[in-house]
Enzyme design. Sequence first.
Site, PDB file in Angstrom:
ATOM      1  CG  ASP A 173       0.667 -26.277   4.469  1.00 31.99           C
ATOM      2  OD1 ASP A 173       0.923 -25.275   5.088  1.00 31.99           O
ATOM      3  OD2 ASP A 173       0.852 -27.412   5.045  1.00 31.99           O
ATOM      4  CG  LEU A 174      -2.201 -28.266  -1.138  1.00 31.54           C
ATOM      5  CD1 LEU A 174      -2.878 -29.424  -1.516  1.00 31.54           C
ATOM      6  CD2 LEU A 174      -0.949 -28.199  -1.951  1.00 31.54           C
TER       7      LEU A 174
END
Length: 390
Positions: A173-174
């Site tokens: 996600d990051l």
Amino acid sequence: MQGPLSDVVVVDLSRALAGPHAAMMLGDLGARVIKVEVPGSGDDTRGWGPPFVGDPEAPESTYFLSCNRNKESIAIDLKAGEDREVLLKLVDRADVLIENFRTGVLERLGLGIADLQARNPRLVVLSITGFGHDGPEGGRAGYDQIAQGEAGLMSLTGSGPDDPQRVGTPIADLLAGMYGAYGVVAALHERHRTGVGRVVRTSLLAAVVGVHAFQGTRWTVAGEVGRAQGNHHPSISPYGLFHCADGAVQIAVGSEGLWARFCDTFGLDPKADGLATNPERAARREQVIEVVEGVFATWKAEALLERLAEAGIPAGKVRSIDEVYAWEQTASQGLLVDVEHATLGKVTLPGPPLRFFGADGAEQTGREHAAPPTLDQHGGALRAWLEEAS
């Protein structure tokens, strides 16, 4: 100074982590970020916990706090006609729109990207999915741990090939958020020349594959499949975590010069036992671990780290999260910010990882950071702003 993106307005339709992280990065750089949330419940992460903090009747999720600083919140029902008009007015004022809906959702809502860009041709759209917008599995729902497994990261992480492990933060996600923000800045730069925005697309899959680094070329060029092998590097030795008398330290002997210095420091023969070169040491990793830990066995960690530093050998300890935030070096890099939250009062958040300096060497501190918003905290003010502009 309000940051290099202080003239940019971002409408953030995303939820969970990848899109919100991208929007937060743009907000850290000075952009005005308007977070559009579902009325009543808000972003998914408002319910992700424990831990929750604050009023037990209206608790705040620390997960939400991690990825929504420097934003304003407005609650809009995308299926309601009146609210849709509010959203379209936001689009008219926006430079950037961020969304991470599954493929086709915006179109079914009558808010397709082509329609939005026809309305505002200067609009840069960032669209993040789990596995890509097209291809045989385009449109699959994407969650971080699933993506870590599907994109090969878990096969490279763990104590050994039979122990796949996820990374301890939602790294897929990051990374997707980071790549997305990077793409947005490039598209904004291009827009200065063309006057026209474009669509930037990335995915959790793309983000993880994008950081395979040497593990990728290890396969595509050399035909070798990387596998998890614990806390030691597959191509450099000694490089990893080694036990000592009262714990463990990490060292990175990344050159033959460092190996010679390491051996000189601890009374080893750098050419003994077939360990003279890095390829030899990498091929005999278990032997190297035994040799190094044999030397370290009589040393306590703090004294050992001091000795390694004196010798110029890159080394470090393994800190717990609380130790990281108590570390003076962390604070010195601007990685802690104090903000005033609407319900929690003063709170300390992890800060942005970028700093800006002028030609004179003076730090340009950028924007004054704002706390993550409560749900619809700025709804009234934003609706009034839109009315004034119409």
